[in-house]
Write an enzyme that holds these catalytic residues in place. Structure first.
Site, short mmCIF file in Angstrom:
data_model
loop_
_atom_site.label_atom_id
_atom_site.label_comp_id
_atom_site.label_asym_id
_atom_site.label_seq_id
_atom_site.Cartn_x
_atom_site.Cartn_y
_atom_site.Cartn_z
N PHE A 141 5.47 2.18 -6.84
CA PHE A 141 5.39 3.37 -7.69
C PHE A 141 6.18 4.47 -7.00
CE2 PHE A 141 3.91 7.42 -9.22
CZ PHE A 141 3.95 7.24 -10.58
N ASP A 226 9.58 5.88 1.31
CA ASP A 226 8.95 6.81 0.38
C ASP A 226 7.57 7.16 0.93
OD1 ASP A 226 7.56 8.10 -1.63
OD2 ASP A 226 8.26 6.79 -3.24
N LYS A 255 4.61 15.99 -2.54
CA LYS A 255 3.16 16.22 -2.63
C LYS A 255 2.65 17.22 -1.60
CE LYS A 255 2.02 11.97 -5.09
NZ LYS A 255 1.93 12.59 -6.41
#
Length: 401
Positions: A141, A226, A255
């Site tokens: 994801f 990531d 984030k």
């Protein structure tokens, strides 16, 4: 109709149904706790999918944002501003890298990494134009843009959004042999989550990340990590790659970099890699804006002490020890994760992940489900041990029925 029901009905009447939130409406939050419009308090055990690593309303971050709001919030990259150089310098140092390319959202940063890898492949590695390949892992994801969902294996993210962007090859996560066999002279990068978050907090086999690093170095391929969810303290280290003493060629961050206040993301790499860009080839009006830089600088300063990483490691060890008891008790099938991050597979006969999440909500604890009977636990790193234990007790009570 209750205040909550009215607010939810109004939202559903005027917003696209691209999320399926739990049925509560948050009004205020502080630390690890949130309060809804009717005054009910909830322990946040999700932390905005790790965007809120430092908790809600963190005073240091709020003060940094307020101070910047009185100065300047946006210049666009048409002009320099006085927070930009410091932000890039300090983030590069935190990552042990040289160069930063700031963006806003995690998906934007992943898109930036993809563009960087392709351009590096053509300009530096010498791959023929239009032939660059990037290898990714199944069950990944990385976001929901058209290009990113083109290499997703999740039907919900992918179906009905074609035609898809070519140039990607998918291999099983954790399988070094498959990765080696997939590599060709046209492979420019391997893009991986060091821990797959949305897939259920999947931790790769020991030695896998080190193997990816060795293989990519041997084949002159960029290793792109990531760390949007796994990075910035969540796993007990600044980056999840550090658990195997691995330094990738490129970090993708987001984030928690914005402290839960503003969207901040970045690609961080060497000057040789990010140096492939020339003015006009990539950018963002808000990327690296003064407000974002001010907040991110405070995040970097907080991480530089190591206290949040240490807290995540210590409380994480306690969290996983307690969750392991649920496995032995038969109510939980498996627990995965590192630090203050866990994927918990609930025994299917006890309910779906959504049902367990709703029952926990009724007891004042907020988590989120994924993939059937799995729930994810990722509280803010500032949570107290007492609050963490209270949240775990509510989980035990729900599983006992």
């Amino acid at each position: 109709m209750s205040i909550t029901d009215h607010a939810i009905a109004s939202a559903e009447a005027h917003s696209a149904h691209n999320y399926h939130p739990l049925p509560l409406v948050v009004a205020t939050a502080d630390g690890a706790w949130m309060t809804d419009v009717e005054g009910h308090r909830y322990l946040d055990m999700l932390a905005g999918y790790s965007a809120l690593n430092f908790g809600h309303g963190n005073r240091r971050l709020i003060d940094a944002a307020k101070a910047q709001l009185d100065r300047v919030t946006l210049t666009s990259r048409a002009f320099h501003h006085d927070r930009f150089a410091d932000f890039c310098t300090r983030l590069a140092a935190l990552c042990g890298m040289e160069t930063v390319l700031p963006m806003n959202t995690g998906a934007e940063a992943v898109e930036t990494a993809v563009k960087t890898a392709r351009k590096w492949g053509y300009r530096v590695k010498g791959v023929p134009d239009g032939m660059a390949k990037i290898i990714v892992a199944a069950n990944n994801f990385h976001g929901r843009t058209t290009t990113i969902i083109s290499f997703s294996t999740d039907p919900e993210a992918r179906e009905d959004f074609g035609p898809y962007t070519p140039g990607f090859e998918i291999v099983p996560y954790g399988d070094l042999t498959a990765l080696r066999e997939a590599m060709t002279e046209n492979t420019v990068a391997v893009l991986m989550e060091p821990i797959q978050g949305e897939a259920g907090v999947l931790v790769p086999p020991p030695g896998y990340l080190a193997g990816v690093r060795a293989l990519t170095r041997e084949r002159n391929v960029l290793f792109i990590a990531d760390e949007i969810q796994s990075g910035l303290g969540r796993t007990g280290k600044t980056f999840a790659c550090e658990h195997e003493d691995v330094v990738p060629d490129m970090y993708v961050l987001g984030k928690a970099l914005g402290g839960g206040l503003v969207p901040v993301s970045a690609v961080v790499s060497s000057r040789d890699v990010l140096g492939v860009f020339r003015p006009g080839e990539h950018g963002s009006t808000f990327g690296g804006n003064p407000l974002a830089c001010a907040v991110a600088l405070e995040v970097i300063a907080m991480l530089s002490t190591g206290e949040y990483q240490e807290r995540a490691a210590e409380l994480g060890e306690h969290l996983h020890r307690e969750l392991a008891l649920l496995v032995s008790g038969g109510t939980v099938e498996e627990v995965r994760g590192r630090g203050l991050w866990a994927g918990v597979d609930i025994a299917p006969d006890l309910g779906t992940g959504r049902e367990i999440s709703e029952r926990l909500m009724e007891r004042g604890v907020l988590v989120k489900d994924t993939h059937g009977s799995t729930i994810r636990i990722a509280p803010p790193l500032v949570i107290s041990k007492e609050d963490l234990d209270w949240g775990l007790e509510q989980l035990r009570a729900v599983l006992r029925g």
